[in-house]
Design a protein around this motif. Structure first.
Motif, short mmCIF file in Angstrom:
data_model
loop_
_atom_site.label_atom_id
_atom_site.label_comp_id
_atom_site.label_asym_id
_atom_site.label_seq_id
_atom_site.Cartn_x
_atom_site.Cartn_y
_atom_site.Cartn_z
N ILE A 1 0.86 -1.18 0.00
CA ILE A 1 0.00 0.00 0.00
C ILE A 1 0.89 1.23 0.00
O ILE A 1 1.62 1.49 0.95
CB ILE A 1 -0.93 0.00 1.23
N GLY A 2 0.86 1.95 -1.10
CA GLY A 2 1.74 3.10 -1.30
C GLY A 2 3.01 2.66 -2.01
O GLY A 2 3.86 2.01 -1.42
N ASN B 1 -6.71 1.33 -6.46
CA ASN B 1 -6.73 2.73 -6.05
C ASN B 1 -7.08 2.85 -4.56
O ASN B 1 -6.60 3.73 -3.88
CB ASN B 1 -7.76 3.49 -6.90
N ASP B 2 -7.89 1.94 -4.06
CA ASP B 2 -8.40 1.97 -2.69
C ASP B 2 -7.74 0.89 -1.85
O ASP B 2 -7.87 -0.31 -2.14
CB ASP B 2 -9.92 1.75 -2.73
N PHE B 3 -7.03 1.27 -0.80
CA PHE B 3 -6.30 0.32 0.04
C PHE B 3 -7.19 -0.74 0.66
O PHE B 3 -6.75 -1.85 0.97
CB PHE B 3 -5.52 1.06 1.14
N ALA C 1 0.15 -10.40 4.52
CA ALA C 1 0.91 -9.27 5.07
C ALA C 1 0.80 -8.08 4.14
O ALA C 1 0.59 -8.25 2.93
CB ALA C 1 2.38 -9.65 5.24
N VAL C 2 0.93 -6.90 4.72
CA VAL C 2 0.94 -5.67 3.93
C VAL C 2 2.12 -4.80 4.35
O VAL C 2 2.56 -4.84 5.49
CB VAL C 2 -0.37 -4.84 4.06
N VAL C 3 2.62 -4.06 3.38
CA VAL C 3 3.59 -3.01 3.64
C VAL C 3 2.81 -1.71 3.46
O VAL C 3 2.17 -1.52 2.42
CB VAL C 3 4.77 -3.06 2.65
N ILE C 4 2.86 -0.85 4.45
CA ILE C 4 2.13 0.41 4.38
C ILE C 4 3.15 1.54 4.29
O ILE C 4 3.88 1.81 5.24
CB ILE C 4 1.20 0.59 5.59
N VAL D 1 -4.69 4.52 10.48
CA VAL D 1 -5.95 4.04 9.94
C VAL D 1 -5.74 2.74 9.17
O VAL D 1 -6.43 1.74 9.39
CB VAL D 1 -6.60 5.11 9.03
N MET D 2 -4.79 2.74 8.27
CA MET D 2 -4.52 1.56 7.45
C MET D 2 -4.02 0.39 8.29
O MET D 2 -4.44 -0.75 8.07
CB MET D 2 -3.51 1.90 6.35
N THR D 3 -3.15 0.65 9.24
CA THR D 3 -2.63 -0.41 10.08
C THR D 3 -3.72 -1.04 10.92
O THR D 3 -3.83 -2.27 10.99
CB THR D 3 -1.51 0.14 11.01
N ASN D 4 -4.56 -0.23 11.54
CA ASN D 4 -5.65 -0.78 12.34
C ASN D 4 -6.61 -1.60 11.49
O ASN D 4 -7.06 -2.68 11.92
CB ASN D 4 -6.41 0.33 13.07
#
Length: 106
Positions: free
Chosen positions: A4-5, A74-76, A87-90, A99-102
């Motif tokens: 993400i990003g 476009n939308d995480f 897993a995600v990398v933010i 917000v994204m992590t939670n």
């Protein structure tokens, strides 16, 4: 893994994970489809360049020299909603990290 990003910070982070044999990036997300104007005018970053990098990296490892398996969003929330991502990398702007992590943890 989902990324993400995929701009100034996210693209180098993703490159590191692309080199890990026990990790597969299956999705990228960025609100920017793709543009110049990051650290310098030669950089062209965003979700489409991120997807292209993933597919080119994995294609080099296949005998067919092709790979199509990275989705671009476009939308995480679309990455977070996927059941196949562990897993995600933010690498989003600071005001989005919490917000994204939670949401990813939930």
């Amino acid at each position: 893994m989902g990324c993400i990003g995929v701009g100034n910070q996210g693209m180098p982070l993703m490159r590191g994970f692309l080199n890990e044999p026990d990790c597969q990036v299956v999705a990228v997300c960025d609100v920017n489809r793709g543009s110049t104007g990051y650290k310098d005018d030669k950089q062209f970053l965003g979700r489409e360049p991120g997807k292209k990098l993933v597919e080119e990296t994995y294609a080099k490892r296949k005998t067919s020299n092709t790979y199509k398996g990275c989705d671009a969003y476009n939308d995480f929330r679309e990455i977070i909603d996927r059941d196949d991502i562990d897993a995600v990398v933010i690498a989003a702007p600071d005001h989005w990290h919490a917000v994204m992590t939670n949401m990813a943890l939930e």
